[in-house]
Design an enzyme around this catalytic site. Structure first.
Site, PDB file in Angstrom:
ATOM      1  N   ASP A 140       0.814  -1.221   0.000  1.00 20.25           N
ATOM      2  CA  ASP A 140       0.000   0.000   0.000  1.00 20.25           C
ATOM      3  C   ASP A 140       0.846   1.268   0.000  1.00 20.25           C
ATOM      4  OD1 ASP A 140      -2.258  -1.759   0.403  1.00 20.25           O
ATOM      5  OD2 ASP A 140      -1.645  -1.851   2.497  1.00 20.25           O
ATOM      6  N   GLY A 153       1.505   3.063  -2.505  1.00 23.73           N
ATOM      7  CA  GLY A 153       1.127   3.992  -3.575  1.00 23.73           C
ATOM      8  C   GLY A 153       1.838   3.649  -4.877  1.00 23.73           C
ATOM      9  N   GLY A 186       0.658   2.009  -7.301  1.00 28.82           N
ATOM     10  CA  GLY A 186      -0.280   2.171  -8.422  1.00 28.82           C
ATOM     11  C   GLY A 186      -0.154   3.548  -9.051  1.00 28.82           C
ATOM     12  N   HIS A 241      -4.614  -1.714  -5.750  1.00 26.32           N
ATOM     13  CA  HIS A 241      -4.004  -0.475  -6.196  1.00 26.32           C
ATOM     14  C   HIS A 241      -5.109   0.527  -6.445  1.00 26.32           C
ATOM     15  CE1 HIS A 241      -0.111  -2.466  -7.892  1.00 26.32           C
ATOM     16  NE2 HIS A 241      -0.175  -2.453  -6.592  1.00 26.32           N
ATOM     17  N   ARG A 261       1.636 -29.327  -7.205  1.00 28.54           N
ATOM     18  CA  ARG A 261       1.354 -29.786  -8.580  1.00 28.54           C
ATOM     19  C   ARG A 261       0.099 -30.627  -8.776  1.00 28.54           C
ATOM     20  NH1 ARG A 261       6.904 -32.399  -8.743  1.00 28.54           N
ATOM     21  NH2 ARG A 261       6.147 -32.534  -6.608  1.00 28.54           N
ATOM     22  N   THR A 276       3.226 -12.657   2.611  1.00 27.22           N
ATOM     23  CA  THR A 276       2.370 -13.285   1.608  1.00 27.22           C
ATOM     24  C   THR A 276       3.148 -14.441   0.979  1.00 27.22           C
ATOM     25  OG1 THR A 276       0.875 -12.867  -0.246  1.00 27.22           O
ATOM     26  CG2 THR A 276       2.989 -11.690  -0.285  1.00 27.22           C
ATOM     27  N   THR A 316      -8.385  -3.685  -0.467  1.00 27.20           N
ATOM     28  CA  THR A 316      -8.935  -5.016  -0.725  1.00 27.20           C
ATOM     29  C   THR A 316      -9.931  -5.434   0.351  1.00 27.20           C
ATOM     30  OG1 THR A 316      -6.914  -5.627  -1.866  1.00 27.20           O
ATOM     31  CG2 THR A 316      -8.280  -7.431  -1.099  1.00 27.20           C
ATOM     32  N   PRO A 347      -8.800  -1.193   8.746  1.00 26.78           N
ATOM     33  CA  PRO A 347      -7.953  -0.043   9.071  1.00 26.78           C
ATOM     34  C   PRO A 347      -6.496  -0.489   9.088  1.00 26.78           C
ATOM     35  CG  PRO A 347      -9.484  -0.524  10.892  1.00 26.78           C
ATOM     36  CD  PRO A 347      -9.679  -1.596   9.850  1.00 26.78           C
TER      37      PRO A 347
HETATM   38  P1  IMP Z   1      -2.255 -13.001   1.906  1.00 27.41           P
HETATM   39  O1  IMP Z   1      -1.433 -12.383   0.821  1.00 27.41           O
HETATM   40  O2  IMP Z   1      -3.737 -12.793   1.706  1.00 27.41           O
HETATM   41  O3  IMP Z   1      -1.903 -14.430   2.167  1.00 27.41           O
HETATM   42  O4  IMP Z   1      -1.924 -12.229   3.273  1.00 27.41           O
HETATM   43  C1  IMP Z   1      -0.659 -12.334   3.916  1.00 27.41           C
HETATM   44  C2  IMP Z   1      -0.277 -11.015   4.555  1.00 27.41           C
HETATM   45  O5  IMP Z   1       0.046 -10.069   3.540  1.00 27.41           O
HETATM   46  C3  IMP Z   1      -1.381 -10.348   5.392  1.00 27.41           C
HETATM   47  O6  IMP Z   1      -0.784  -9.676   6.476  1.00 27.41           O
HETATM   48  C4  IMP Z   1      -2.000  -9.349   4.422  1.00 27.41           C
HETATM   49  O7  IMP Z   1      -2.645  -8.301   5.104  1.00 27.41           O
HETATM   50  C5  IMP Z   1      -0.752  -8.902   3.703  1.00 27.41           C
HETATM   51  N1  IMP Z   1      -0.993  -8.375   2.359  1.00 27.41           N
HETATM   52  C6  IMP Z   1      -1.151  -9.075   1.231  1.00 27.41           C
HETATM   53  N2  IMP Z   1      -1.274  -8.268   0.193  1.00 27.41           N
HETATM   54  C7  IMP Z   1      -1.167  -7.019   0.640  1.00 27.41           C
HETATM   55  C8  IMP Z   1      -1.161  -5.722   0.025  1.00 27.41           C
HETATM   56  O8  IMP Z   1      -1.261  -5.565  -1.199  1.00 27.41           O
HETATM   57  N3  IMP Z   1      -1.052  -4.668   0.859  1.00 27.41           N
HETATM   58  C9  IMP Z   1      -0.888  -4.800   2.189  1.00 27.41           C
HETATM   59  N4  IMP Z   1      -0.855  -5.973   2.802  1.00 27.41           N
HETATM   60  C10 IMP Z   1      -0.989  -7.074   2.041  1.00 27.41           C
END
Ligand code: IMP
Length: 437
Positions: free
Chosen positions: A23, A25, A27, A51, A154, A252, A313, A317
């Site tokens: 997040d 920015g 995008g 984004h 797989r 992630t 998404t 907060p």
């Molecule tokens: P997942 O990607 O849904 O498995 O989430 C794993 C971790 O990554 C969590 O803490 C999410 O909040 C964080 N996360 C995944 N994608 C984003 C993103 O685009 N922005 C901020 N946090 C993200």
């Protein structure tokens, strides 16, 4: 934004990656750079990313489609390293279509793996089990981890190219539904059976609509580069969420840094001339996991409100903290960035003083080393340096000299600490509210 002179035709492509927890920015930076490139390429993540881009006052939220789609005539490429939720992708295409955006430039890698309904169910079951033990990851529950896990495993994986092979798709979906029903029921007895027929109907619809866009994007990208075209790689999530280099296990499931481009798009880093690392002027984080500079007070609330820090998404907060330069410097090094883009500088206006974290204290010792494990990061104490704040409305600044002296000093402090120059500063959400250095 112009391209650094050091680039040559063979490495005229650009990457934009996040230096914090997402997040940042990215995008907006991608949106600004898109005009100078021929294709915008996603290489990692899925619909977990969000984004938001504001064009002429209208806000667009994109999760899967690269933000280059907003530029007529550009290709918007979803690379093989992205996990694609076909239903979400169709929803996004419909929303953009309803706003009059031409989406014919979309291309989806036939190698990209799909996120299926059982992946989202599995994500939720796993999170709930972890939460009952008090340690959830705080995922977006978009099925990202389970889809990547199946890719590596797989046996049950389904790729975008399978949407174009009905017989193979049927066999794969039937097997996966049976397998997932048995496994997930063992974990949570009230899991409903995954119905292959209804999933296949949805996938057939998705295949019919997406079919012409599903191609070998690796071949496409290399052809474009051979023709002298420029690619813009749009990283999703950010380095501190990288599955290898982030605050594991609170990360992630993909390679979110510049190294993810080779894996997730089939383009080697030697073809990428500049790597722009995007960071907020402060920190934010969504989900669980350590964040040494977190502000749990009024200052944090003020920044959250001013920066509109609620997830694109999930609407959650975001947690807010002072700028953590130890983390940013680490992310800059691992990504090999060639310049920094600082966003949301305007949000910090009005504070008498600003704090930035310049070291961690671990067991009484000071260090600038970012710990390799999320659990160790939760034990560090941030060493904060106080810098003078700045005041006034920054949003109309278009050159560095339009900024208050203290704001310039803040930026200089960042560039000096990280050891990389700043190429871009964002002072508001609109495309125009930008300073190109
Ligand atoms: P997942 O990607 O849904 O498995 O989430 C794993 C971790 O990554 C969590 O803490 C999410 O909040 C964080 N996360 C995944 N994608 C984003 C993103 O685009 N922005 C901020 N946090 C993200």
């Amino acid at each position: 934004m112009s391209h650094p002179r050091s680039s040559t035709a063979s490495n005229a492509s650009t990457a934009v990656v996040g230096l914090q927890w997402g997040d940042e920015g990215k995008g907006k930076v991608v949106d600004l750079l898109a005009a100078d490139h021929d294709a915008v390429v996603r290489f990692n993540g899925g619909a977990n990313a969000g984004h938001s881009v504001v064009v002429k006052g209208e806000r667009f939220a994109l999760h899967l489609i690269p933000s280059g789609i907003l530029h007529p005539g550009k290709l918007a490429v979803i690379g093989n390293g992205v996990v694609v939720d076909p239903e979400k992708l169709l929803e996004e295409l419909d929303t953009l279509g309803a706003k009059g955006v031409d989406t014919t430039g979309l291309r989806v890698s036939s190698r990209a793996h799909l996120v299926m309904p059982y992946h989202k169910a599995e994500d939720a079951i796993r999170e709930e089990m972890l939460a009952s033990g008090g340690a959830p990851i705080g995922t977006t529950r978009r099925g990202i981890g389970p889809s990547y896990a199946d890719k590596i495993q797989r046996g049950e994986a389904i790729r975008a190219g399978d949407l174009l092979r009905p017989d193979l798709l049927r066999a794969k979906v039937e097997h996966a539904c049976e397998f997932k029903t048995r496994v997930l029921r063992a974990l949570s007895s009230d899991t409903p059976a995954f119905d292959a027929r209804s999933i296949l109907e949805k996938m057939s619809r998705a295949g019919a609509r997406l079919g012409p866009a599903i191609v070998d994007t690796t071949e496409l990208l290399h052809r474009l580069m051979d023709e002298g075209k420029r690619l813009l790689f749009e990283g999703a999530n950010a380095l501190l969420l990288d599955v290898d280099h982030g605050t594991y296990p609170f990360v992630t499931s993909s390679s979110t840094g510049s190294a993810g481009i080779g894996v997730g798009a089939g383009v080697p880093l030697t073809r990428v001339g500049s790597i722009i690392g995007v960071m907020k002027a402060y920190c934010s984080r969504v989900g669980a996991g350590p964040m040494p500079t977190e502000l749990l007070d009024e200052t944090g609330n003020t920044i959250r409100t001013r920066g509109r820090e609620f997830g694109t998404t999930t609407g959650r907060p975001r947690r807010i903290g002072w700028l953590d330069l130890v983390a940013v410097r680490y992310a800059a090094r691992v990504n090999g960035i060639t310049s920094i883009a600082v966003t949301l500088l305007d949000v910090l206006s009005g504070f008498e003083n600003l704090s930035v974290c310049t070291a961690y204290e671990v067991d009484g010792e000071r260090t600038r080393v970012f710990p390799p494990d999320g659990h160790d990061l939760s034990r560090v104490k941030p060493v904060l340096t106080t810098l003078p704040g700045f005041a006034g409305d920054l949003s109309s600044a278009r050159t560095l000299s339009d900024l208050p002296r203290q704001a310039r000093a803040y930026l200089e402090f960042v560039a000096e600490y990280v050891g990389v120059p700043i190429s871009f500063v964002s002072v508001g959400p609109d495309r125009a509210q930008s300073i190109v250095v």
